[in-house]
Motif scaffolding. Structure first.
Motif, PDB file in Angstrom:
ATOM      1  N   TYR A 164       0.805  -1.222   0.000  1.00 45.14           N
ATOM      2  CA  TYR A 164       0.000   0.000   0.000  1.00 45.14           C
ATOM      3  C   TYR A 164       0.840   1.276   0.000  1.00 45.14           C
ATOM      4  O   TYR A 164       0.300   2.378   0.067  1.00 45.14           O
ATOM      5  N   LEU A 165       2.146   1.122  -0.153  1.00 45.91           N
ATOM      6  CA  LEU A 165       3.006   2.279  -0.394  1.00 45.91           C
ATOM      7  C   LEU A 165       3.271   2.453  -1.887  1.00 45.91           C
ATOM      8  O   LEU A 165       4.126   3.238  -2.289  1.00 45.91           O
ATOM      9  N   THR A 167       3.315   3.392  -5.803  1.00 45.10           N
ATOM     10  CA  THR A 167       3.139   4.619  -6.568  1.00 45.10           C
ATOM     11  C   THR A 167       2.146   4.364  -7.704  1.00 45.10           C
ATOM     12  O   THR A 167       1.767   3.217  -7.979  1.00 45.10           O
ATOM     13  N   ASP A 170       3.585   1.917 -10.113  1.00 47.38           N
ATOM     14  CA  ASP A 170       3.487   0.530  -9.664  1.00 47.38           C
ATOM     15  C   ASP A 170       2.104  -0.037  -9.981  1.00 47.38           C
ATOM     16  O   ASP A 170       1.969  -1.179 -10.438  1.00 47.38           O
ATOM     17  N   SER A 191       6.611  -4.309   2.927  1.00 50.03           N
ATOM     18  CA  SER A 191       7.691  -3.327   2.746  1.00 50.03           C
ATOM     19  C   SER A 191       8.890  -3.626   3.637  1.00 50.03           C
ATOM     20  O   SER A 191       9.425  -2.751   4.310  1.00 50.03           O
ATOM     21  N   GLU A 245      -3.456   5.429   5.255  1.00 47.63           N
ATOM     22  CA  GLU A 245      -3.217   6.846   4.995  1.00 47.63           C
ATOM     23  C   GLU A 245      -2.114   7.388   5.901  1.00 47.63           C
ATOM     24  O   GLU A 245      -1.238   8.149   5.465  1.00 47.63           O
ATOM     25  N   ASP A 247       0.335   5.639   7.337  1.00 49.11           N
ATOM     26  CA  ASP A 247       1.613   5.048   6.941  1.00 49.11           C
ATOM     27  C   ASP A 247       2.139   5.661   5.653  1.00 49.11           C
ATOM     28  O   ASP A 247       3.345   5.875   5.501  1.00 49.11           O
ATOM     29  N   ARG A 248       1.261   5.927   4.719  1.00 53.13           N
ATOM     30  CA  ARG A 248       1.703   6.546   3.475  1.00 53.13           C
ATOM     31  C   ARG A 248       2.288   7.931   3.752  1.00 53.13           C
ATOM     32  O   ARG A 248       3.279   8.330   3.138  1.00 53.13           O
ATOM     33  N   LEU A 252       6.106   7.314   2.458  1.00 53.57           N
ATOM     34  CA  LEU A 252       6.326   7.608   1.057  1.00 53.57           C
ATOM     35  C   LEU A 252       7.520   8.535   0.876  1.00 53.57           C
ATOM     36  O   LEU A 252       7.758   9.429   1.687  1.00 53.57           O
ATOM     37  N   GLY A 253       8.259   8.326  -0.170  1.00 49.27           N
ATOM     38  CA  GLY A 253       9.401   9.194  -0.445  1.00 49.27           C
ATOM     39  C   GLY A 253      10.706   8.435  -0.362  1.00 49.27           C
ATOM     40  O   GLY A 253      10.802   7.258  -0.697  1.00 49.27           O
ATOM     41  N   ARG A 257      14.067   0.350   1.142  1.00 51.90           N
ATOM     42  CA  ARG A 257      13.113  -0.763   1.174  1.00 51.90           C
ATOM     43  C   ARG A 257      13.712  -2.037   1.741  1.00 51.90           C
ATOM     44  O   ARG A 257      13.013  -3.031   1.900  1.00 51.90           O
ATOM     45  N   TYR A 316      16.210   1.809  -6.523  1.00 55.96           N
ATOM     46  CA  TYR A 316      15.310   2.933  -6.260  1.00 55.96           C
ATOM     47  C   TYR A 316      16.011   4.287  -6.407  1.00 55.96           C
ATOM     48  O   TYR A 316      15.405   5.330  -6.154  1.00 55.96           O
TER      49      TYR A 316
END
Length: 335
Positions: A164-165, A167, A170, A191, A245, A247-248, A252-253, A257, A316
């Motif tokens: 759920y992270l 993009t 993806d 993740s 939400e 966690d994102r 994110l960014g 990983r 990445y």
């Protein structure tokens, strides 16, 4: 629990597969208990790799009696024909089987194709003709290589990080696999341990009916969670959506990983954990990371020689030395 079919392979299983990378970290006896409980609980897809030290051997020992009832996917990092055959025969011997359901090229830096000069894809086809493998797959962390593989029409499955992270690119890759009837196997569904709510992770992936998540399992408590989802699969609720939400927003960014493709580090830095230490300290009990052993590991960051090896190998595109420095400075505030 909903089932998922991997593209045109005909492989249809519960949307709940066993990722066998972590079983290399436990004893043969502990691994046997985990694998047998996974099978007894309803898991039928087991993913391993030649590169996962003794993972294949442990699967072979634990599940040889039920081989015909399960699907086994493995991987080879071979870049030559000779190494390909050596890996394949070693995998078959250790897994105590005469065929693999899926053999995957393991994160190659290019997309193997007929006529590319490597001979790899032709050899994969030869292995399939001999009945040693049933389906041809590829894994990758590089979006460009993954897209090329899917669009080539040469591969029956793709294994790629997805959680759920994810993009937008993806998610587009998942849809591309659907359009080309390529089975999508989701690695890093948690993740690398940064996602700690497995129900939220499962509910998110359940929205994609062509995706088979493989969960890296090392403990019986983890296995029990995922087995419980076979009878009572989590669905997306407002509560789980809020977890995602949050966690994102935090994850994110620019973050590591933990894939480990930057290793080995010439300075002996355990990059795949050191470069995300700040997140590990805040998303799990910090005490295991504050031991003298871990303090010594983090101190190795001061020995970075800025050779560029980690950045060259990071799929990445992270500025790993800078990420390591930031994590070490933050780490010191916990001591």
């Amino acid at each position: 629990m909903p089932k998922v079919t991997l593209g045109t392979t005909g492989i249809t299983v519960e949307k709940n597969a066993f990722g066998a990378l972590p079983v290399q970290r436990v004893s043969k006896e502990q691994a046997a208990v985990l694998l047998q409980k996974a099978y007894d609980g309803g898991m039928r897809f087991f993913d391993t790799a030649r590169a996962y030290s003794d993972s294949e051997e442990k699967i072979g020992l634990a599940l040889r009696a039920v081989r015909e009832d399960i699907y086994i996917s493995s991987k080879t990092m071979a870049l030559t024909v000779e190494d390909f055959w050596r890996d394949l025969h070693t995998s078959l011997e250790l897994l105590r089987t005469d065929y693999l359901d899926i053999l995957q090229f393991h994160n190659p830096p290019f997309c193997p194709k007929p006529g590319d000069g490597s001979g790899l894809y032709e050899t994969m086809c030869e292995a399939k003709e001999q009945g040693l493998i049933r389906h041809i797959g590829i894994t990758n962390h590089r979006l460009a290589v993954a897209r090329e593989a899917v669009e080539s029409g040469l591969y029956e499955t793709l294994q790629f990080p997805f959680c759920y992270l994810a993009t937008e690119k993806d998610i587009e890759l998942v849809e591309l696999c659907r359009q080309h009837e390529v089975g999508f196997i989701a690695m890093k569904a948690l993740s690398g341990g940064l996602i700690t709510n497995s129900a939220a992770a499962y509910a998110y992936l359940a929205q994609y009916d062509n995706v088979l998540p493989i969960w890296g399992i090392q403990r019986e408590s983890e296995l029990a969670e995922f087995l419980s989802y076979i009878d009572t699969p989590p669905s997306m609720t407002a509560e789980l959506a809020a977890v995602i939400e949050r966690d994102r927003g935090q994850l994110l960014g620019e973050f590591c990983r933990g894939c480990g493709y930057c290793q080995p580090c010439p300075a002996g830095i355990e990059i795949q954990n050191s470069a995300r230490m700040s997140l590990l300290l805040r998303r799990s009990p910090p005490e295991p990371y504050l031991t003298p052993e871990w303090q010594e590991k983090m101190a190795r960051i001061d020995n970075c020689i800025h050779c560029g090896h980690c950045m060259e190998h990071c799929p990445y595109g992270l500025n790993t030395p800078e990420l390591l420095r930031q994590n070490y400075e933050d780490y010191k505030t916990f001591l």
